[in-house]
Every structure is written in C-alpha cells, then in structure tokens.
Design a protein around this motif. Structure first.
Motif, PDB file in Angstrom:
ATOM      1  N   UNK A 275       0.850  -1.196   0.000  1.00  0.00           N
ATOM      2  CA  UNK A 275       0.000   0.000   0.000  1.00  0.00           C
ATOM      3  C   UNK A 275       0.888   1.248   0.000  1.00  0.00           C
ATOM      4  N   UNK A 276       0.386   2.301  -0.655  1.00  0.00           N
ATOM      5  CA  UNK A 276       1.091   3.590  -0.645  1.00  0.00           C
ATOM      6  C   UNK A 276       0.115   4.609  -0.062  1.00  0.00           C
TER       7      UNK A 276
ATOM      8  N   UNK B  68       4.344   7.349   2.244  1.00  0.00           N
ATOM      9  CA  UNK B  68       4.979   6.123   2.747  1.00  0.00           C
ATOM     10  C   UNK B  68       4.475   4.916   1.964  1.00  0.00           C
ATOM     11  N   UNK B  69       5.273   3.844   1.989  1.00  0.00           N
ATOM     12  CA  UNK B  69       4.852   2.577   1.404  1.00  0.00           C
ATOM     13  C   UNK B  69       4.943   1.503   2.478  1.00  0.00           C
ATOM     14  N   UNK B  70       3.950   0.632   2.509  1.00  0.00           N
ATOM     15  CA  UNK B  70       3.981  -0.520   3.406  1.00  0.00           C
ATOM     16  C   UNK B  70       4.561  -1.684   2.608  1.00  0.00           C
ATOM     17  N   UNK B  71       5.467  -2.446   3.244  1.00  0.00           N
ATOM     18  CA  UNK B  71       6.212  -3.513   2.557  1.00  0.00           C
ATOM     19  C   UNK B  71       5.940  -4.854   3.245  1.00  0.00           C
ATOM     20  N   UNK B  72       5.793  -5.893   2.429  1.00  0.00           N
ATOM     21  CA  UNK B  72       5.334  -7.195   2.935  1.00  0.00           C
ATOM     22  C   UNK B  72       6.457  -8.094   3.449  1.00  0.00           C
ATOM     23  N   UNK B  73       7.203  -7.604   4.398  1.00  0.00           N
ATOM     24  CA  UNK B  73       8.225  -8.440   5.047  1.00  0.00           C
ATOM     25  C   UNK B  73       8.453  -7.860   6.435  1.00  0.00           C
ATOM     26  N   UNK B  74       8.788  -8.715   7.397  1.00  0.00           N
ATOM     27  CA  UNK B  74       8.955  -8.223   8.767  1.00  0.00           C
ATOM     28  C   UNK B  74       9.965  -9.034   9.543  1.00  0.00           C
ATOM     29  N   UNK B  75       9.953  -8.849  10.857  1.00  0.00           N
ATOM     30  CA  UNK B  75      11.009  -9.505  11.643  1.00  0.00           C
ATOM     31  C   UNK B  75      10.863 -11.019  11.708  1.00  0.00           C
ATOM     32  N   UNK B  76       9.634 -11.529  11.537  1.00  0.00           N
ATOM     33  CA  UNK B  76       9.495 -12.992  11.515  1.00  0.00           C
ATOM     34  C   UNK B  76      10.127 -13.581  10.258  1.00  0.00           C
TER      35      UNK B  76
ATOM     36  N   UNK C  50       9.447   8.764  -7.339  1.00  0.00           N
ATOM     37  CA  UNK C  50       8.256   8.943  -8.177  1.00  0.00           C
ATOM     38  C   UNK C  50       7.595   7.618  -8.536  1.00  0.00           C
ATOM     39  N   UNK C  51       6.280   7.634  -8.545  1.00  0.00           N
ATOM     40  CA  UNK C  51       5.518   6.553  -9.154  1.00  0.00           C
ATOM     41  C   UNK C  51       5.446   5.241  -8.402  1.00  0.00           C
ATOM     42  N   UNK C  52       5.743   5.244  -7.102  1.00  0.00           N
ATOM     43  CA  UNK C  52       5.672   3.980  -6.355  1.00  0.00           C
ATOM     44  C   UNK C  52       4.219   3.525  -6.282  1.00  0.00           C
ATOM     45  N   UNK C  53       4.004   2.231  -6.612  1.00  0.00           N
ATOM     46  CA  UNK C  53       2.639   1.716  -6.677  1.00  0.00           C
ATOM     47  C   UNK C  53       2.505   0.434  -5.864  1.00  0.00           C
ATOM     48  N   UNK C  54       1.289   0.138  -5.469  1.00  0.00           N
ATOM     49  CA  UNK C  54       0.970  -1.143  -4.842  1.00  0.00           C
ATOM     50  C   UNK C  54       1.428  -2.254  -5.797  1.00  0.00           C
TER      51      UNK C  54
END
Ligand SMILES: *Cc1c(COP(=O)(O)O)cnc(C)c1O
Length: 403
Positions: free
Chosen positions: A281-282, A305-313, A353-357
């Motif tokens: 998501x942006x 901001x962008x949410x990214x699909x990776x985390x500490x697990x 520029x142009x960051x997309x889901x």
C-alpha cells in the motif's frame, strides 16, 4: 532477472491456477509471493570455484550447509554443489544430515556438533559422519556397538568443542574404539578473520598445535584421516595451508562476515542471495501523524509512505529501522520508518516517483544502480552477515535460478 522457477513453485500452492499463465497473472506469479529469496546458483558455483582456485590443488572443499545453508535452502544448495563435484558437506546437527540424505545427497556428511549417543542407530542408518567431541563421548557412542564413521575434534585454543591438543593419550584412544572408524581429524580457528599481529600469531599457534597432534599420531603409526581446520576466513587469510579439506560457509554464499574486511587472498566472491518483498500500500501521511506502533515515528512534514510485505518474523532485524535501515524501490533508496512489525514494515517514498501497490522491494541485492548487502544490514545491527542470512524465516519462499 527472474526465471520461470518462481512460477512453478507458486503453482504448487494454488490448485486451480491455469498451467500457462497470461497477462496480469503471469506478472504476479513472476514477481513472487509476499517475501521471497532468489538464489543464484551460478554465483554459488562460481564462489566454490574461486575457493578451490585459492586453496592448494590437493585440498578439497567440505561445503558448510548448516542452518538451511545459511538461509539459502540446504537441499538445493547441496544438490547444486554435488553436481559441481563437491563430495563433502558439513551440518550442525543430525536432523540436518538426515534431511540431506532423504533429499538424495551422497558423499560425506559431517555433523559438526554433539549428537546424543542414543541416536547411534540413526547415524549409521543415514551414513552420517559424527564429530567425536572428546574421548568420553567416544566411550558413550562405542557402548552402542554400532559401526559409525567419525572425525576427531581437537581443541587447539578456541575452548569450545574438542579433545584438548595436549591430551595425546586421549586423542590416541579416540582411534582405538572397535566400532568407531576415524576418517578425519579437525580443529577450528578462533581468530582467522583478523589480520592483526596477535590474531595471526594465535592462528599460527593453533595450526602448529594441530600439526603437532597429527605428527604424533603418525609417529604412533596411527592414520589420522583427513585433516581440516580452515573455515572461510581461514581459507582467505591462510590460503597456502594445505590440509586435506577446507570448510567454507559464508564465503560460499559470496560474502565476508563483515563488509570491508581485508583478506590475504584475492577472491571474487558474488552474493548468492537476493531478498525481495512487495509494496502492499502507498499512502500520504500528514505532518505530526504517527506511523506504526507506539508513536515511534511522527513526521515533522507531510510524507508519502509505502507498506512492505516483510517483517522480523522473516528475518529482518527489528532494530534495523532505528539504525538507518533502508530498502530499494524503483532503483532508489527508501528509508525505513517506524517500528518493523512481524510481517510488515514501512518506508518513506516521498522522493521516489511513481511507487505503486505491487512494486517489487529489494532488501538484499541489486535494483538498478543500487545494491544493498547482507553485510550492510549486519553492520547497522552490530552483527555479522552470517547471522542475518541464517535467520531468514521459513516463510520466505526460496526460488532457484540457474543458467
Ligand atoms: C560454521 C562453521 C564453519 C563455517 O564457517 P564460516 O565462517 O561461515 O566459513 C566451519 N567450521 C565449523 C566448525 C563451523 O561451525
């Protein structure tokens, strides 16, 4: 570049996907799932050749594939190295050895750590070579009366595992157990990564102690078996050492433990692993509105901001965002902001520029002109690249690329 490998592995999980993907589906499949690692097997073979080139010609590689081959996928890594002619492997524990055998890996598999003597039948059944951590352990293993191959571990100064190098009587006894067939003897260097004078002296002393044990065994007409003492830095800093085997781990995967470390041998090592995830998501965040858990990040001006699909697990250290961590999106750096969550993290993309889901995010590897290494992440978090790689989570899908 992605090959068709991720497509196949993804389809195993999606029962009703069409056999030949088209258009958008193909794009989605090719760019992987939530978080994935692309394993470059060409680089793996290249690194093995480099290490073989650096070592004396009679020395053979024992590939260290413990901890899921430092997060790269032990079955596939061992399979590729087998195909490339490597016939010796090392793992940390019996479960890892059994898994390799079940996958059809042949040759010698040495368990570097302690195995409960009660598992002697499994050691024999899977033809695994056990480290004899000391003579007392040999007695416990011998009591089962099962024929097992072993390598005797000598403690030459690290004070971790092994029969102390001074105890020649105990060391000779390790060769006299009726059911334990000694095929090797080894030790481990504790300071081979440093080129400082003290470290070099200590390392040379460890090697002298090891040589002395070997010499005394031979004098007692005992065949010591295959000798080995060098891991990655041992090979790179003492390339001429000339033991029968060398045990590279991190260097096989194309990295040093610390970026910038100076080593004696000129080696062209190429990172094997690339780690990627997706923008999920942006959104625009106004000044003074917090992002994420605990008011840890409150921007002073409007940002995107962008949410990214990776985390500490998945193995991204939670402390990385506090230490200047960033990712690559559209070939540019995006700083991590707020706290890293178990499965997600957030980055600042105001200036990209142009960051997309759906955009691909690179956490380790190359994107355009920019490269991010596991060493850089390690540096920021006060650890070594070995830890960053070996802790990559089981949810991270591994895809294997071969030319
Ligand atoms: C892990 C390990 C290695 C490999 O170490 P690297 O520094 O990754 O090359 C070699 N020998 C032993 C005994 C180990 O435990």
């Amino acid at each position: 570049m992605l090959t068709a490998a991720p497509v196949r592995s993804l389809y195993r999980k999606i029962p009703y996907a069409p056999l030949v993907p088209s258009g958008k589906q193909k794009e989605a499949a090719l760019s992987g799932g939530r978080a994935w690692a692309e394993i470059n097997l060409d680089h793996l073979r290249h690194n093995a050749e480099e290490l073989q080139r650096i070592a004396p010609s009679a020395t053979r590689i024992m590939a260290v594939v413990k901890a899921n081959a430092y997060g790269h996928g032990s079955n596939e890594i061992a399979e590729e190295l087998s195909r490339a002619g490597i016939g010796h492997f090392a793992v940390a524990e019996i479960g890892e050895g059994i898994s390799l055998r079940k996958h059809g890996i042949r040759g010698e598999i040495l368990i570097l750590g302690y195995t409960s003597p009660g598992l002697a039948p499994e050691l024999a059944r899977y033809q695994l070579t056990q480290t004899l951590v000391n003579r007392e352990y040999g007695e416990a293993l011998e009591a089962f009366g099962i024929s097992i191959n072993i390598h005797v571990k000598i403690d030459t100064g690290m004070n971790r595992l092994g029969e102390p190098y001074q105890d020649m009587k105990s060391i000779r006894d390790c060769y006299r157990f009726p059911h334990l067939r000694v095929t090797g003897i080894f030790s481990h260097l504790s300071m081979s990564d440093s080129q400082g004078e003290t470290a070099r002296e200590f390392t040379q002393e460890q090697m002298r102690r090891f040589d002395e044990v070997i010499r005394k065994l031979k004098a007692a007409e005992i065949n010591p078996g295959r000798t080995h003492i060098q891991s990655s830095y041992g090979i790179l800093n003492y390339p001429g050492a000339g033991y029968d085997l060398v045990r590279p781990g991190i260097a096989l995967y194309g990295l040093l433990s610390h970026e910038g470390d100076q080593v004696q041998a000129q080696a062209d090592l190429r990172p094997v692993l690339t780690l990627r995830a997706k923008v999920t998501q942006v959104k625009e965040v106004e000044a003074h509105h917090p992002v994420g858990y605990g008011l840890n990040f409150v921007p002073s001006h409007d940002i995107r901001i962008a949410t990214v699909s990776i985390g500490y697990a998945d193995g991204i250290p939670r402390s990385l965002s506090e230490h200047g961590g960033y990712v690559l999106i559209r070939g540019q750096r995006a700083s991590m902001i707020g706290s890293i969550c178990m499965d997600q993290l957030t980055v600042d993309v105001t200036s990209i520029d142009g960051v997309r889901q759906g955009d691909t995010v690179t956490l380790i590897g190359q994107d355009g002109e920019e490269t991010l290494t596991a060493c850089q992440i390690a540096e920021r978090c006060g650890t070594v690249s070995n830890e960053i790689l070996s802790r990559l989570g089981s949810r991270v899908e591994r895809t294997f690329q071969n030319e």
